[in-house]
Scaffold this motif. Sequence first.
Motif, mmCIF file in Angstrom:
data_model
loop_
_atom_site.group_PDB
_atom_site.id
_atom_site.type_symbol
_atom_site.label_atom_id
_atom_site.label_comp_id
_atom_site.label_asym_id
_atom_site.label_seq_id
_atom_site.Cartn_x
_atom_site.Cartn_y
_atom_site.Cartn_z
ATOM 1 N N VAL A 1 6.068 16.347 -11.705
ATOM 2 C CA VAL A 1 7.126 15.606 -12.371
ATOM 3 C C VAL A 1 7.766 14.743 -11.289
ATOM 4 C CG1 VAL A 1 9.365 15.755 -13.533
ATOM 5 C CG2 VAL A 1 7.526 17.369 -14.119
ATOM 6 N N GLU A 2 7.651 13.429 -11.442
ATOM 7 C CA GLU A 2 8.152 12.505 -10.413
ATOM 8 C C GLU A 2 9.589 12.101 -10.734
ATOM 9 O OE1 GLU A 2 6.875 8.276 -8.330
ATOM 10 O OE2 GLU A 2 6.830 8.477 -10.511
ATOM 11 N N ILE A 3 10.453 12.204 -9.734
ATOM 12 C CA ILE A 3 11.852 11.815 -9.878
ATOM 13 C C ILE A 3 12.138 10.717 -8.865
ATOM 14 C CG2 ILE A 3 14.259 12.563 -9.737
ATOM 15 C CD1 ILE A 3 11.558 15.163 -10.293
ATOM 16 N N ARG A 4 12.510 9.538 -9.354
ATOM 17 C CA ARG A 4 12.803 8.400 -8.492
ATOM 18 C C ARG A 4 14.099 7.739 -8.964
ATOM 19 N NH1 ARG A 4 9.239 6.942 -12.351
ATOM 20 N NH2 ARG A 4 9.416 4.842 -13.251
ATOM 21 N N PHE A 5 14.624 6.806 -8.175
ATOM 22 C CA PHE A 5 15.967 6.289 -8.416
ATOM 23 C C PHE A 5 15.985 4.773 -8.298
ATOM 24 C CE2 PHE A 5 16.023 10.532 -6.728
ATOM 25 C CZ PHE A 5 16.872 11.212 -7.595
ATOM 26 N N SER A 6 16.882 4.150 -9.057
ATOM 27 C CA SER A 6 17.003 2.699 -9.034
ATOM 28 C C SER A 6 18.456 2.302 -9.265
ATOM 29 C CB SER A 6 16.114 2.067 -10.115
ATOM 30 O OG SER A 6 16.200 0.660 -10.078
ATOM 31 N N ARG A 7 18.878 1.216 -8.629
ATOM 32 C CA ARG A 7 20.232 0.727 -8.816
ATOM 33 C C ARG A 7 20.359 -0.031 -10.141
ATOM 34 N NH1 ARG A 7 23.298 1.590 -4.506
ATOM 35 N NH2 ARG A 7 22.344 1.778 -2.436
ATOM 36 N N ARG A 8 21.592 -0.190 -10.571
ATOM 37 C CA ARG A 8 21.860 -0.893 -11.822
ATOM 38 C C ARG A 8 21.461 -2.364 -11.718
ATOM 39 N NH1 ARG A 8 27.854 0.130 -12.711
ATOM 40 N NH2 ARG A 8 27.282 2.057 -11.632
ATOM 41 N N ASP A 9 21.242 -2.990 -12.870
ATOM 42 C CA ASP A 9 20.952 -4.417 -12.930
ATOM 43 C C ASP A 9 21.590 -5.000 -14.188
ATOM 44 O OD1 ASP A 9 19.147 -4.025 -15.157
ATOM 45 O OD2 ASP A 9 17.625 -3.374 -13.728
ATOM 46 N N ARG B 1 0.826 -1.206 0.000
ATOM 47 C CA ARG B 1 0.000 0.000 0.000
ATOM 48 C C ARG B 1 0.865 1.263 0.000
ATOM 49 N NH1 ARG B 1 -2.804 -3.086 4.131
ATOM 50 N NH2 ARG B 1 -4.664 -4.067 3.239
ATOM 51 N N ILE B 2 2.009 1.204 0.667
ATOM 52 C CA ILE B 2 2.881 2.373 0.750
ATOM 53 C C ILE B 2 3.631 2.603 -0.564
ATOM 54 C CG2 ILE B 2 5.007 3.252 1.824
ATOM 55 C CD1 ILE B 2 2.627 3.667 3.605
ATOM 56 N N LEU B 3 4.101 1.527 -1.176
ATOM 57 C CA LEU B 3 4.982 1.639 -2.332
ATOM 58 C C LEU B 3 4.234 1.746 -3.650
ATOM 59 C CD1 LEU B 3 7.635 -0.963 -1.163
ATOM 60 C CD2 LEU B 3 7.932 1.509 -1.278
ATOM 61 N N THR B 4 2.922 1.789 -3.608
ATOM 62 C CA THR B 4 2.136 1.975 -4.821
ATOM 63 C C THR B 4 1.358 3.285 -4.713
ATOM 64 O OG1 THR B 4 0.287 0.703 -3.883
ATOM 65 C CG2 THR B 4 1.900 -0.494 -5.219
ATOM 66 N N TYR B 5 0.795 3.689 -5.833
ATOM 67 C CA TYR B 5 0.086 4.974 -5.866
ATOM 68 C C TYR B 5 -1.181 4.809 -6.685
ATOM 69 C CZ TYR B 5 -0.911 9.905 -6.679
ATOM 70 O OH TYR B 5 -1.520 11.137 -6.733
ATOM 71 N N GLU B 6 -2.267 5.339 -6.199
ATOM 72 C CA GLU B 6 -3.542 5.261 -6.905
ATOM 73 C C GLU B 6 -3.601 6.324 -8.003
ATOM 74 O OE1 GLU B 6 -8.362 5.645 -6.095
ATOM 75 O OE2 GLU B 6 -6.926 6.015 -4.470
ATOM 76 N N CYS B 7 -3.629 5.873 -9.248
ATOM 77 C CA CYS B 7 -3.732 6.808 -10.381
ATOM 78 C C CYS B 7 -5.207 7.101 -10.637
ATOM 79 C CB CYS B 7 -3.081 6.214 -11.626
ATOM 80 S SG CYS B 7 -1.314 5.940 -11.461
#
Length: 377
Positions: free
Chosen positions: A276-284, A231-237
């Motif tokens: 404008v959403e700015i988020r981050f992710s590690r390499r894979d 519930r925390i890590l998702t967002y209702e569009c």
Amino acid sequence: MSDTDPLEPGLWDFPVPVCPRIGSRGFRRPGMRGRIRECFGMGEFPVLEGLEQHLSRSQYFRFLWFPRSDNVRIVYQDPTQQISQYSQYSRFVLPDFPVFQISQYSQYSQQFIFPDFPGFIPGFHSRCLFPVFIPSRQVLEGLEQHLSRSQYFRFLWFPHSDNVRIVYQDPTQQAPRSSSSWFWDYAVGFYLLEFLLWISSFFPGLVVWINRVFFRLLFNSRVENVDRSHRILTYECRFRQHVQDWAIPIGRTKEALLELRAALEGNPGIAAHFPVEIRFSRRDEILLSPCFRRDSCFINVILYRPYGKDIPRFRYWELYEGIMRKHGGRPHWAKAHSCTRKELELMYPEFPKFCAIREKLDPHGIFLNAYLEKVFC
């Protein structure tokens, strides 16, 4: 088959994830999570005579009847502590590592969708903290500090302003609590906002005012929520929308965002909706992941469609894509983009390898559609 167990374990006897919304005989069981053992067996229609016996034998019993016959398929599903036999299952779906490699999407997906793979985070309570307003330049200057402060850090920029909303999301042992309010979340944040966005489709200059006012109304105070991670890590569009989402090397975040801000200021006819959403992710190491072999920043831009009405977007998209390409961007595969195959081959070093594996697995193009033909053929 034996008399004691009508279901002989076979190739399909492997644990599968428990759906959190399904419980005994169709009712939800909130405390149920982990793995279940799923067994299938053949039977005949007289299964009805032993219905109570079947119901007592399995926590999740069902059967499938094939009309105009006496054929019945019996299904037992029960909790288990057995280890997932994915090596056996993979002989049918994931023949070897290259196929598994192209079947993934991103590290984020591995962590939150596939429960028995390395990196999966089981259900836990997450703490979502929204600090108060911080100017965008200050956030960009202290980006490394923010990234080190929270396991899942992102921020929301409100175009045509210097307003930024900081979001920290982290595991916690705290009891669930929520600051949600129907009046602010829906009456103001959805119904009133949609009406004003519809009015702005006739008077685009109102978007600047809308972005600034709604930041003050809904996003300018400290908020903290604690709940299950899904519930925390998702967002209702709530809105119908058009979206672009590209990933750039994390070291280019500041430069790209400042260019996007300057470009919008230099083109006052373009109305950019918030946020404008700015988020981050590690390499894979996933062949067509936007994060392939580099830590990445995703910059997501959006234009809503109030009451289904399309808002002119192509100037905004062209401006945004130009900046993303300049900074080595790669498009999100589930979002709009204008890239051709030749461009994608330059963006993704292992693109030819992916295409070779895809052609081997689907030589006749059964799983292609018009869009995929343009990209992969």
